[in-house]
Enzyme design. Structure first.
Site, PDB file in Angstrom:
ATOM      1  N   LYS A 157      29.057  -7.472   9.337  1.00 41.72           N
ATOM      2  CA  LYS A 157      28.757  -8.809   9.089  1.00 41.72           C
ATOM      3  C   LYS A 157      28.519  -9.884  10.216  1.00 41.72           C
ATOM      4  O   LYS A 157      28.302 -10.606  10.729  1.00 41.72           O
ATOM      5  CB  LYS A 157      29.218  -9.239   8.043  1.00 41.72           C
ATOM      6  CG  LYS A 157      29.013  -7.951   6.558  1.00 41.72           C
ATOM      7  CD  LYS A 157      27.601  -7.825   6.440  1.00 41.72           C
ATOM      8  CE  LYS A 157      27.448  -6.442   5.878  1.00 41.72           C
ATOM      9  NZ  LYS A 157      28.088  -5.538   5.746  1.00 41.72           N
ATOM     10  N   TYR A 206      33.075  -4.750  -3.021  1.00 37.36           N
ATOM     11  CA  TYR A 206      31.755  -3.975  -2.982  1.00 37.36           C
ATOM     12  C   TYR A 206      31.278  -2.849  -3.538  1.00 37.36           C
ATOM     13  O   TYR A 206      32.274  -2.664  -3.704  1.00 37.36           O
ATOM     14  CB  TYR A 206      31.298  -4.052  -1.152  1.00 37.36           C
ATOM     15  CG  TYR A 206      30.266  -3.344  -0.332  1.00 37.36           C
ATOM     16  CD1 TYR A 206      28.974  -3.985  -0.417  1.00 37.36           C
ATOM     17  CD2 TYR A 206      31.377  -2.452   0.450  1.00 37.36           C
ATOM     18  CE1 TYR A 206      28.062  -3.125  -0.654  1.00 37.36           C
ATOM     19  CE2 TYR A 206      29.469  -1.799   0.159  1.00 37.36           C
ATOM     20  CZ  TYR A 206      28.505  -2.365   0.781  1.00 37.36           C
ATOM     21  OH  TYR A 206      27.210  -1.864   0.592  1.00 37.36           O
TER      22      TYR A 206
HETATM   23  O1  P1T Z   1      28.006  -1.835   4.846  1.00 40.99           O
HETATM   24  P1  P1T Z   1      28.973  -1.385   6.325  1.00 40.99           P
HETATM   25  O2  P1T Z   1      28.617  -1.802   7.577  1.00 40.99           O
HETATM   26  O3  P1T Z   1      28.737   0.328   6.553  1.00 40.99           O
HETATM   27  O4  P1T Z   1      30.280  -2.246   5.669  1.00 40.99           O
HETATM   28  C1  P1T Z   1      31.102  -1.643   3.794  1.00 40.99           C
HETATM   29  C2  P1T Z   1      31.148  -3.426   3.846  1.00 40.99           C
HETATM   30  C3  P1T Z   1      32.119  -3.123   2.516  1.00 40.99           C
HETATM   31  N1  P1T Z   1      33.249  -4.165   2.312  1.00 40.99           N
HETATM   32  C4  P1T Z   1      32.305  -5.433   2.463  1.00 40.99           C
HETATM   33  C5  P1T Z   1      32.720  -6.986   2.263  1.00 40.99           C
HETATM   34  C6  P1T Z   1      31.072  -5.505   2.144  1.00 40.99           C
HETATM   35  O5  P1T Z   1      30.400  -6.577   2.126  1.00 40.99           O
HETATM   36  C7  P1T Z   1      30.435  -3.933   2.946  1.00 40.99           C
HETATM   37  C8  P1T Z   1      29.193  -4.105   2.760  1.00 40.99           C
HETATM   38  N2  P1T Z   1      28.462  -5.004   1.900  1.00 40.99           N
HETATM   39  C9  P1T Z   1      26.825  -5.263   1.910  1.00 40.99           C
HETATM   40  C10 P1T Z   1      25.713  -4.811   3.102  1.00 40.99           C
HETATM   41  C11 P1T Z   1      26.191  -6.181   1.032  1.00 40.99           C
HETATM   42  O6  P1T Z   1      25.291  -6.860   0.921  1.00 40.99           O
HETATM   43  O7  P1T Z   1      27.705  -7.234   0.464  1.00 40.99           O
END
Ligand code: P1T
Length: 379
Positions: free
Chosen positions: A195, A98
């Protein structure tokens, strides 16, 4: 308890005060003390809050861990793991991850003199060549965001144990319904619970789950000392979302399979990245460590044209063009300009995040409507 039962009951019991079946929202910052230091286990809500504690128990139960630690976002959870390190320490991370994780590592922690190596870990042999006496942490995502690469968690855990390193797995894409990294030898499981765990695109929240008491104590210390905690309302929403995780994940997986099989036959499509295809790299490992292949997939269109990709996502009607993933509704994203824009073009293209790459979070709507929407947008 088996997994589906845990999703509903794991770590939960009726509230002591009135027998409320659902965990109440303890909207309070503080708790009455009878004499200084004498209270019912809750002194101040940054440190402990009963709604958060219930969520932390649920997290631990689902990942088959001992301790859950909840944070205000997935990034805050990752940040807490990095605070286990000291300047001079080194981290080996998957090279496809990410964009926000990459940004935290390179734009913040490199300034504190933590060194990061981004490595394609599909080939386990590659990891060991980066290990030296300063290496402390292995950081993996599997499936990776957005290329859906599969890393063999059990094999990486063997390397981490051999060299006495910590292994942390970002389990956001898979969820504990599909794979449980602690059972495969990981030390820390991390979630952007924003998610699939929440599942309804209405709460930003993060979690860590561990089995080791010493490690849990350090993480609870960081949680309290740094203070990046979620509020009780968000913990309540997360608890509610968790109760349908197994049902949602099953349908996400069925719909994503149908979408992948539709896209791979479409004349405008160059390549579909979905771990369920037998020719997907490490498909056999996905089959071994995951119950199913999940609701995420990515694809590229022929000619790798940036403008054509943008036009396609603009035409979608059932899919919403948006950041994030894992909600009941279908979302589409263009990683090069959205989620992964913070990774330099050269770096992202090396891992496959090219201009025409489109990422789909396949929702749980009627699959015919989902495929019909893609069909009209690709026409
Ligand atoms: O957005 P948050 O709750 O802070 O999480 C960060 C995060 C960490 N790890 C993975 C694999 C993720 O996909 C994400 C956040 N990702 C998105 C916002 C996205 O659209 O891929």
């Amino acid at each position: 308890m088996k997994f589906n039962t845990k999703a509903i009951h794991g770590g939960q019991k009726p509230d002591k005060a009135y027998g409320s079946v659902m965990q109440p929202i303890y909207q309070t910052t503080t708790y009455a003390q009878t004499t200084p230091g004498e209270h019912k286990g809750f002194g101040y809500s940054r440190t402990h809050n009963p709604t958060r504690t219930a969520l932390e128990r649920a997290f631990a139960s689902l990942e088959n861990g001992e301790y859950g630690v909840a944070f205000g976002s997935g990034m805050a959870a990752i940040d807490a793991v990095l605070k286990l390190l000291k300047s001079g320490d080194e981290v080996i991370a998957t090279n496809d991850l990410y964009g926000g994780t990459y940004r935290l590592f390179t734009n913040i922690y490199e300034d504190f003199d933590v060194k990061f190596h981004f490595v394609g870990m599909e080939n386990i042999g590659e990891i060991e060549s980066y290990i030296n006496e300063n290496t402390k942490l292995l950081w993996i995502e599997t499936p990776t965001n957005p290329m859906m690469r599969i890393i063999d968690i059990e094999a990486v855990a063997k390397v981490s144990k051999k060299h006495s390193l910590l292994l942390a797995v970002d389990n956001t894409f898979a969820t504990p319904y599909l794979q449980r990294p602690l059972e495969l030898g990981a030390d820390i499981v991390m979630h952007s619970a924003t998610k699939y765990l929440g599942g309804h695109s209405d709460v930003v929240l993060g979690g860590l789950i561990v089995r080791d008491k010493g490690l849990a104590d350090k993480l609870y210390f960081i949680q309290n000392a740094s203070g990046a905690i979620p509020g009780p309302q968000d913990c309540f929403l997360m608890l509610r979302g968790l109760k349908t995780l197994h049902v949602r994940m099953q349908r996400h997986g069925e719909n994503a399979k149908a979408v992948a099989e539709y896209l791979v036959k479409h004349p405008e499509i160059e390549k579909v990245y979905w771990p369920g295809f037998i020719n997907h790299p490490n498909h056999e490992i996905a089959k071994k460590q995951m119950k199913d292949f999940g609701g995420m997939l990515s694809f590229t269109t022929k000619n790798n044209d940036y403008d054509a990709a943008i036009k396609m996502v603009e035409k979608l009607k059932i899919f919403t063009l948006a950041e994030s993933l894992g909600g009941v509704e279908s979302l589409a994203g263009h990683p090069a300009s959205m989620t992964h824009a913070s990774i330099p073009k050269e770096e992202r293209e090396r891992t496959g995040v090219v201009d025409s790459l489109i990422r789909l979070s396949v929702g749980i709507e009627d699959v015919d409507d989902i495929i019909g929407d893609l069909d009209q947008a690709l026409a």
